[in-house]
Write an enzyme that holds these catalytic residues in place. Sequence first.
Site, mmCIF file in Angstrom:
data_model
loop_
_atom_site.group_PDB
_atom_site.id
_atom_site.type_symbol
_atom_site.label_atom_id
_atom_site.label_comp_id
_atom_site.label_asym_id
_atom_site.label_seq_id
_atom_site.Cartn_x
_atom_site.Cartn_y
_atom_site.Cartn_z
ATOM 1 N N ASP A 214 0.823 -1.204 0.000
ATOM 2 C CA ASP A 214 0.000 0.000 0.000
ATOM 3 C C ASP A 214 0.860 1.260 0.000
ATOM 4 O O ASP A 214 2.070 1.218 0.240
ATOM 5 C CB ASP A 214 -0.900 0.023 1.241
ATOM 6 C CG ASP A 214 -1.926 -1.093 1.237
ATOM 7 O OD1 ASP A 214 -2.404 -1.453 0.147
ATOM 8 O OD2 ASP A 214 -2.254 -1.608 2.330
ATOM 9 N N TYR B 205 6.946 -9.807 7.136
ATOM 10 C CA TYR B 205 6.782 -8.366 7.272
ATOM 11 C C TYR B 205 7.351 -7.932 8.615
ATOM 12 O O TYR B 205 7.287 -8.683 9.600
ATOM 13 C CB TYR B 205 5.307 -7.969 7.230
ATOM 14 C CG TYR B 205 4.664 -8.018 5.871
ATOM 15 C CD1 TYR B 205 4.620 -6.888 5.061
ATOM 16 C CD2 TYR B 205 4.074 -9.184 5.397
ATOM 17 C CE1 TYR B 205 4.009 -6.921 3.818
ATOM 18 C CE2 TYR B 205 3.468 -9.231 4.153
ATOM 19 C CZ TYR B 205 3.435 -8.093 3.371
ATOM 20 O OH TYR B 205 2.826 -8.128 2.137
#
Length: 297
Positions: free
Chosen positions: A57, A115
């Site tokens: 994003d 992540y």
Amino acid sequence: MARLRLTIAYKGTDLHGWQVQEHATRPRPRTVQGVLEPIVSRMAGEQVRLHAAGRTDAGVHADGQVAHVDIPDHKLDVDWQKAINAQLPDDICILDVRRAADDFHARFDALGKRYTYRLWLTRRFIPPKLHGQVWATGPLDVYAMDRAARHLAGTHDFAAFQNQGTDVTSTVRTVHAIRRCPSGTLPAGALLTYGEPYTSWRCTGTHPDQPPATAGHPLAGIGLELVWSFEGDGFLKQMVRNMMGLLVAVGRGALAADDVPGIMATLDRSRAPATAPACGLTLSEVYYPPCDYPYAR
């Protein structure tokens, strides 16, 4: 045609994510794919399309994004890494380029992803080098967060942690490991892995969640950086940021660690806390066979 595999790093602060926004009004938002594709297309002598392991994003960073692209066979002798990097802005970098199998797919061949999310435990100020790369939360009860993270690890239906805008057929995912890791400025030790024992570091201040009192500590009197790591076979839209938002809510005392199973059971996004900001999130690594990924089936 020959297929190349690219490993890419970028600072997402001034980028609107990975995916090119073809239908946006001009000037189009600046994206990683939108910067890279014209460069690679010019070098290839034809229009190409990059396919990424994950569409990060806006504001999200990457240290190990992977993409594949097909180029003409007669272009294989080009030093692609050097040539692309020579044309890139400072916030995007090609870390590696190698030839891949013709059927390699950056997204569908991935075994798992890792992540990381960076928190800064004071709001007094953020060091300039960390601007746009951490979430300044203020003090947190990291031990309560540890307990909450235990409930998130494993195989669950994560519908309560999926934001709208996806067409997945199943919201069941496996989070193999959640680790509270030391940053480069913290004492070593913190580790939380699903199904395994873990240890936690302690500060030298009057309370374990306050900055260290030791005058020589690089963060004495300033704050602490915490880095959380999430490994899984795949993640739903903004799932990591939603899990981080939950953990911070627990760390602030807005929720109890034991509230987590009940929230997950609702399968209702509105029952979970707000999404954590994009700025703290980094796509750190994507795993492919053959590799030593310990959770590969």
